[in-house]
Write a protein that holds these residues in place. Structure first.
Motif, PDB file in Angstrom:
ATOM      1  N   LEU A 156     -10.101   0.204  -6.510  1.00 53.40           N
ATOM      2  CA  LEU A 156     -11.067  -0.994  -5.536  1.00 53.40           C
ATOM      3  C   LEU A 156     -11.834  -0.919  -6.466  1.00 53.40           C
ATOM      4  O   LEU A 156     -12.652  -2.191  -7.320  1.00 53.40           O
ATOM      5  N   PRO A 157     -12.666   0.860  -7.545  1.00 57.71           N
ATOM      6  CA  PRO A 157     -14.154   0.207  -8.115  1.00 57.71           C
ATOM      7  C   PRO A 157     -14.164  -0.951  -8.764  1.00 57.71           C
ATOM      8  O   PRO A 157     -15.114  -1.544  -9.304  1.00 57.71           O
ATOM      9  N   VAL A 209       0.770  -1.104   0.174  1.00 58.57           N
ATOM     10  CA  VAL A 209      -0.456   0.184   0.077  1.00 58.57           C
ATOM     11  C   VAL A 209       0.986   1.686  -0.204  1.00 58.57           C
ATOM     12  O   VAL A 209       0.445   1.985  -0.902  1.00 58.57           O
ATOM     13  N   GLU A 245      -2.267   4.683  -1.258  1.00 60.57           N
ATOM     14  CA  GLU A 245      -3.470   4.690  -0.930  1.00 60.57           C
ATOM     15  C   GLU A 245      -4.305   5.246  -2.724  1.00 60.57           C
ATOM     16  O   GLU A 245      -5.147   4.985  -2.295  1.00 60.57           O
ATOM     17  N   ASP A 246      -4.555   6.183  -2.707  1.00 62.95           N
ATOM     18  CA  ASP A 246      -5.262   6.663  -3.432  1.00 62.95           C
ATOM     19  C   ASP A 246      -5.672   5.845  -4.386  1.00 62.95           C
ATOM     20  O   ASP A 246      -6.293   5.766  -5.491  1.00 62.95           O
ATOM     21  N   ARG A 247      -3.928   5.576  -5.541  1.00 60.80           N
ATOM     22  CA  ARG A 247      -4.216   5.176  -6.150  1.00 60.80           C
ATOM     23  C   ARG A 247      -4.731   3.642  -6.058  1.00 60.80           C
ATOM     24  O   ARG A 247      -5.721   3.383  -7.334  1.00 60.80           O
ATOM     25  N   LEU A 248      -4.427   2.589  -4.966  1.00 58.16           N
ATOM     26  CA  LEU A 248      -5.218   2.084  -4.800  1.00 58.16           C
ATOM     27  C   LEU A 248      -6.890   1.255  -4.641  1.00 58.16           C
ATOM     28  O   LEU A 248      -7.701   1.410  -5.351  1.00 58.16           O
ATOM     29  N   ARG A 249      -7.325   2.545  -3.919  1.00 52.11           N
ATOM     30  CA  ARG A 249      -8.397   3.000  -3.823  1.00 52.11           C
ATOM     31  C   ARG A 249      -9.498   3.342  -5.475  1.00 52.11           C
ATOM     32  O   ARG A 249     -10.214   3.003  -5.112  1.00 52.11           O
ATOM     33  N   ALA A 250      -9.001   3.760  -6.024  1.00 55.75           N
ATOM     34  CA  ALA A 250      -9.163   4.249  -7.191  1.00 55.75           C
ATOM     35  C   ALA A 250      -9.354   3.061  -7.691  1.00 55.75           C
ATOM     36  O   ALA A 250     -10.343   3.084  -8.584  1.00 55.75           O
ATOM     37  N   ARG A 263     -13.372  -4.867  -8.346  1.00 55.80           N
ATOM     38  CA  ARG A 263     -14.939  -4.859  -7.559  1.00 55.80           C
ATOM     39  C   ARG A 263     -15.752  -5.175  -8.597  1.00 55.80           C
ATOM     40  O   ARG A 263     -16.512  -6.323  -8.472  1.00 55.80           O
TER      41      ARG A 263
END
Length: 147
Positions: free
Chosen positions: A133-134, A121, A126-131, A137
């Motif tokens: 995720l959708p 991470v 974090e920002d790249r990983l959060r982006a 998913r």
């Protein structure tokens, strides 16, 4: 699909497969001695749900055969990490719950793998990983629906 879409799909899934293999390998090596990734996955699932499940429900949740899940549950039962009891309403079924020892083992495993996950991470952000995720998913949901 066009050749361009075929190439994109092949590249995407090649990356996913390689990332999956590398993640499984790194996490498996970090797990406490004697714990396998399948054991941790089931314990973590039961700990998060905090309620009993049948072996069939667990097999379906992990997309494995009932035989494979039975093998994993037998090993977890032998280690004292789960309780397996008859279903009082239907004697043909069994119910599985995590034991206090299983919760401790799950917590120890999380402590062991946390640095591996935190490193990934931190390196990616974090920002790249959060982006991402959708999209991941949605891809998972699409693949689950296409059985």
């Amino acid at each position: 699909m066009t050749d361009r879409n075929d190439s994109l799909a092949i590249s995407l899934f090649s990356e996913i497969f390689m990332a999956d293999q590398l993640a499984r390998n790194r996490i498996s090596r970090a797990l406490p001695r004697g714990m396998e990734l399948s054991h941790f996955s089931v314990l973590n699932h039961l700990a998060r749900l905090n309620e009993e499940r049948t072996p069939a429900q667990l097999a379906a949740a992990f997309h494995v055969t009932r035989g494979a899940m039975t093998n994993t549950l037998n090993r977890l039962d032998w280690a004292g990490h789960v309780h397996i009891r008859p279903d009082w309403d239907d004697a043909r079924r069994k119910l599985v719950s995590i034991s206090p020892a299983g919760r401790s083992a799950c917590d120890a495993a999380i402590q062991a793998i946390a640095p591996v996950l935190a490193e990934a991470v931190a390196d990616i952000g974090e920002d790249r990983l959060r982006a991402a995720l959708p999209v991941l998913r949605l891809l998972r949901q699409k693949l689950e629906g296409g059985r």
